[in-house]
Write an enzyme that holds these catalytic residues in place. Structure first.
Site, PDB file in Angstrom:
ATOM      1  CD  GLU A 104      -2.761   1.327   2.449  1.00  0.00           C
ATOM      2  OE1 GLU A 104      -2.772   0.400   3.284  1.00  0.00           O
ATOM      3  OE2 GLU A 104      -3.539   2.295   2.492  1.00  0.00           O
ATOM      4  CG  ASN A 106      -4.893   4.995   1.083  1.00  0.00           C
ATOM      5  OD1 ASN A 106      -5.720   4.255   1.614  1.00  0.00           O
ATOM      6  ND2 ASN A 106      -3.590   4.844   1.243  1.00  0.00           N
ATOM      7  CG  ASP A 136      -8.452   1.915   3.742  1.00  0.00           C
ATOM      8  OD1 ASP A 136      -8.200   1.015   4.556  1.00  0.00           O
ATOM      9  OD2 ASP A 136      -7.670   2.839   3.470  1.00  0.00           O
ATOM     10  CD  GLU A 140      -6.192  -1.001   7.141  1.00  0.00           C
ATOM     11  OE1 GLU A 140      -5.193  -0.606   6.527  1.00  0.00           O
ATOM     12  OE2 GLU A 140      -7.277  -0.416   7.097  1.00  0.00           O
TER      13      GLU A 140
HETATM   14  P1  C2E Z   1      -5.027   3.648   5.809  1.00  0.00           P
HETATM   15  O1  C2E Z   1      -5.178   3.714   4.344  1.00  0.00           O
HETATM   16  O2  C2E Z   1      -5.997   2.816   6.538  1.00  0.00           O
HETATM   17  O3  C2E Z   1      -3.542   3.160   6.062  1.00  0.00           O
HETATM   18  C1  C2E Z   1      -3.134   2.362   7.105  1.00  0.00           C
HETATM   19  C2  C2E Z   1      -2.530   3.168   8.204  1.00  0.00           C
HETATM   20  O4  C2E Z   1      -2.229   2.331   9.299  1.00  0.00           O
HETATM   21  C3  C2E Z   1      -1.204   3.825   7.836  1.00  0.00           C
HETATM   22  O5  C2E Z   1      -1.129   5.030   8.571  1.00  0.00           O
HETATM   23  C4  C2E Z   1      -0.187   2.825   8.351  1.00  0.00           C
HETATM   24  O6  C2E Z   1       1.089   3.384   8.595  1.00  0.00           O
HETATM   25  C5  C2E Z   1      -0.860   2.412   9.639  1.00  0.00           C
HETATM   26  N1  C2E Z   1      -0.438   1.084  10.085  1.00  0.00           N
HETATM   27  C6  C2E Z   1      -0.106   0.041   9.313  1.00  0.00           C
HETATM   28  N2  C2E Z   1       0.202  -1.054  10.065  1.00  0.00           N
HETATM   29  C7  C2E Z   1       0.023  -0.687  11.359  1.00  0.00           C
HETATM   30  C8  C2E Z   1       0.155  -1.386  12.613  1.00  0.00           C
HETATM   31  O7  C2E Z   1       0.491  -2.561  12.685  1.00  0.00           O
HETATM   32  N3  C2E Z   1      -0.120  -0.671  13.738  1.00  0.00           N
HETATM   33  C9  C2E Z   1      -0.522   0.640  13.701  1.00  0.00           C
HETATM   34  N4  C2E Z   1      -0.761   1.256  14.845  1.00  0.00           N
HETATM   35  N5  C2E Z   1      -0.660   1.330  12.518  1.00  0.00           N
HETATM   36  C10 C2E Z   1      -0.400   0.669  11.369  1.00  0.00           C
HETATM   37  P2  C2E Z   1      -0.659   6.371   7.935  1.00  0.00           P
HETATM   38  O8  C2E Z   1       0.437   6.139   6.943  1.00  0.00           O
HETATM   39  O9  C2E Z   1      -0.424   7.304   9.065  1.00  0.00           O
HETATM   40  O10 C2E Z   1      -1.940   6.827   7.118  1.00  0.00           O
HETATM   41  C11 C2E Z   1      -3.134   7.154   7.752  1.00  0.00           C
HETATM   42  C12 C2E Z   1      -4.243   7.318   6.781  1.00  0.00           C
HETATM   43  O11 C2E Z   1      -4.045   8.457   5.934  1.00  0.00           O
HETATM   44  C13 C2E Z   1      -4.393   6.151   5.816  1.00  0.00           C
HETATM   45  O12 C2E Z   1      -5.097   5.130   6.432  1.00  0.00           O
HETATM   46  C14 C2E Z   1      -5.141   6.798   4.677  1.00  0.00           C
HETATM   47  O13 C2E Z   1      -6.510   6.861   4.947  1.00  0.00           O
HETATM   48  C15 C2E Z   1      -4.602   8.199   4.675  1.00  0.00           C
HETATM   49  N6  C2E Z   1      -3.570   8.302   3.612  1.00  0.00           N
HETATM   50  C16 C2E Z   1      -2.265   7.978   3.643  1.00  0.00           C
HETATM   51  N7  C2E Z   1      -1.679   8.227   2.476  1.00  0.00           N
HETATM   52  C17 C2E Z   1      -2.644   8.708   1.651  1.00  0.00           C
HETATM   53  C18 C2E Z   1      -2.671   9.152   0.289  1.00  0.00           C
HETATM   54  O14 C2E Z   1      -1.683   9.125  -0.440  1.00  0.00           O
HETATM   55  N8  C2E Z   1      -3.872   9.598  -0.193  1.00  0.00           N
HETATM   56  C19 C2E Z   1      -5.005   9.618   0.573  1.00  0.00           C
HETATM   57  N9  C2E Z   1      -6.142  10.052   0.023  1.00  0.00           N
HETATM   58  N10 C2E Z   1      -5.004   9.196   1.841  1.00  0.00           N
HETATM   59  C20 C2E Z   1      -3.851   8.756   2.386  1.00  0.00           C
HETATM   60 MG    MG Z   2      -7.244   1.465   6.630  1.00  0.00          MG
HETATM   61 MG    MG Z   3      -5.567   2.482   2.995  1.00  0.00          MG
END
Ligand code: C2E
Ligand code: MG
Ligand code: MG
Length: 504
Positions: A277, A336, A398, A455
């Site tokens: 991802e 995403n 998601d 996830e």
């Molecule tokens: P998401 O798409 O549900 O992505 C998963 C989030 O969970 C990511 O946070 C990831 O780093 C985190 N994560 C993965 N494995 C674990 C784990 O084992 N434990 C915990 N505590 N967290 C874990 P991140 O990178 O902070 O992103 C947060 C959200 O921001 C994403 O949720 C997504 O909705 C959004 N996002 C991130 N990048 C993009 C992007 O390029 N475009 C858009 N539209 N949204 C984005």
């Molecule tokens: Mg998610």
């Molecule tokens: Mg996602």
């Protein structure tokens, strides 16, 4: 199970008669229970089906027929009217103005709902006995009415504007709402649904732009609306170029692996396939790293998610092209898509453009859309999903389970994958409620033939339990944290060197 009914020949002469009777009785009880369960299952299924039909056809707040219903009805009506040269119909596309969005955002949801209900009642009155009224979008209605001696065209225009502008009383508040209406006419402007709606929409755009309550379509309007769109595009382009340069300096793309398991043997995970991802990071020049959970919602609210999304799509397309001949060749990447991106037609246009240059790309991209994006406006969602499907792109939902979606509606959408939200994984398997939810998601995914991803998986025992329940695709810190492109390449190389075995 023994076959029924048993005949005297089936009875064992050695058995005593009482035992055989007992056997028969318990067999009958078992069959009755099964029959009852089956009937209950069928009842539930048919109730769900009816509920789904109802929701598709009737708007839950106004109780008016929906866009879906309109799509079915209008061509039939038009066919009828075409045969009668004296019939004249007005197609009025009525949209509440930004005041309604503000009320929805600032006051309780029930206020917005009450207003919608009141407006639909007023429009029902205007539609009368022989008019047609549809609630086509959250803030939009379509009214089709004949104009004749009982209500001429001018009166109809006036009535619409004034009726909606009447104040709404809500527990002491006196709320006034404006609206804009675009009108097209049958048969003057066309005989087909698509052209009549298009012309009403053009007139609506004109009414909004010129702050008029009602605008009636004329060919001239279309030229003016097109001219305005051209200007808008030119302004956006002028702002976008420097903005995109700035974005590429401060934003960074990371990748988190996602593995599908063939089996689990103690602490060894036998991996069947790996994908990743894409996750964005913002390194602000003075604030330092800003997490996506903070900047994505702001970007979404301000509309800036559009250029950011455009940049990230462009980036990933370029990178994928550069992966040929490396360890990352053919790696599938999920990206995403925010709700605003999902709603806009620009995303489909962008994807179309990238795919026309490189059709192979479709196999390597998965679009992650949120559950709310789908259920906020199911009709629009079906259209966007149809477009993605046409382009050969896969779609994943998601954070599944956090919205208010009705599971029975899920199968209406063309989807490929659901991702169980982290909040259900965190307490798994200690919390029996999380176990129950994940268990039911496994069975839904199986029934709808969807890939299921967990996830936020952080512990080895969670992987084992998830696999045991039937969830084979895992993403989370237990496998790997989000990483740079070069680390992702190393991750895949190491996995392949270890015969696709991961130690946890
Ligand atoms: P998401 O798409 O549900 O992505 C998963 C989030 O969970 C990511 O946070 C990831 O780093 C985190 N994560 C993965 N494995 C674990 C784990 O084992 N434990 C915990 N505590 N967290 C874990 P991140 O990178 O902070 O992103 C947060 C959200 O921001 C994403 O949720 C997504 O909705 C959004 N996002 C991130 N990048 C993009 C992007 O390029 N475009 C858009 N539209 N949204 C984005
Ligand atoms: Mg998610
Ligand atoms: Mg996602």
């Amino acid at each position: 199970m023994s076959k029924l009914p048993l005949t005297m020949r089936d009875l064992d002469p050695q058995h005593d008669f009482q035992k055989t009777i007992h056997l028969l009785e318990s067999e009958v009880v078992l069959l009755r229970e099964k029959n009852l369960k089956l009937t209950q299952h069928l009842d539930r299924h048919s109730q769900r089906h009816q509920e789904m039909e109802r929701r598709l056809n009737l708007h839950p707040i106004s109780g008016l027929p929906t866009h879906y219903r309109m799509d079915q009805d209008v061509p039939v009506l038009l066919d009828k009217w075409k045969e009668n040269p004296s019939i004249k119909m007005a197609f009025l596309l009525i949209q509440l103005d930004s005041q309604y969005d503000m009320i929805k955002r600032t006051l309780k949801a029930s206020v917005g709902e009450w207003i919608l209900y009141q407006i639909s009642e007023r429009l029902r009155e205007i539609a009368g006995e022989d008019g047609w009224l549809y609630h086509t979008r959250d803030n939009e209605f379509l009214l089709i009415r004949s104009f004749d001696s009982s209500m001429d065209f001018r009166t109809l225009k006036r009535v619409i504007g004034t009726k909606i502008a009447e104040p709404h009383l809500f527990s002491g508040f006196n709320l006034t709402l404006g609206s804009h209406t675009g009108v097209s006419q049958f048969p003057q402007d066309g005989y087909e649904k698509s052209s009549l709606l298009h012309y009403a929409d053009v007139a609506l755009g004109y009414a909004q732009e010129h702050k008029k309550q009602v605008a009636v379509y004329e060919a001239e309007l279309e030229d003016r609306v097109i001219e305005r769109m051209d200007l808008q595009n030119a302004i956006i382009k002028a702002i976008e170029a420097p903005a995109l340069r700035e974005i590429s300096q401060q934003f960074e793309l990371l990748f988190q692996p996602k593995v599908t398991l063939k089996s689990v043997e103690g602490s060894s995970l036998i991996v069947e396939s790996v994908s990743a991802e894409m996750l964005m990071r913002w390194n602000h020049p003075t604030k330092g790293p800003v997490p996506p959970s903070r900047f994505i919602p702001v970007a979404e609210e301000t509309g800036l998610i559009m250029p950011i999304g455009k940049w990230s799509l462009y980036q990933i397309v370029r990178r994928i092209q550069g992966w040929s001949g490396t360890a990352l060749e053919k790696l599938v990447i999920s990206i995403n898509i925010s709700p605003r991106q999902f709603r806009s037609s620009e995303l489909v246009e962008l994807l179309e453009k990238h795919l026309s240059e490189n059709p192979e790309l479709a196999r390597q991209l998965v679009l992650e859309v949120t559950e709310t994006s789908l259920f906020e406006d199911p009709f629009l969602a079906m259209k966007s999903l149809g477009d993605f499907n046409r382009l050969g792109l896969k779609v994943s939902v998601d954070d599944f389970g956090t919205g208010y979606s009705s599971l029975s509606h899920l199968h209406k959408f063309t989807l490929d994958e659901i991702k169980i939200d982290q909040s259900f994984v965190r307490g798994f398997p200690e919390n029996p409620q999380d176990v129950a939810i994940i268990r039911s998601l496994v069975s839904i995914a199986k029934e709808l033939n969807l890939n299921l991803v967990a996830e936020g998986v952080e512990r080895a025992d969670q992987v084992r339990e998830l696999f045991h329940l039937g969830c084979r695709t895992i993403q989370g810190y237990v496998i790997a944290k989000p990483m740079s492109e070069s680390d992702l390449s190393l991750f895949v190389e190491n996995l392949s060197a270890n015969n696709w075995v991961l130690k946890v």
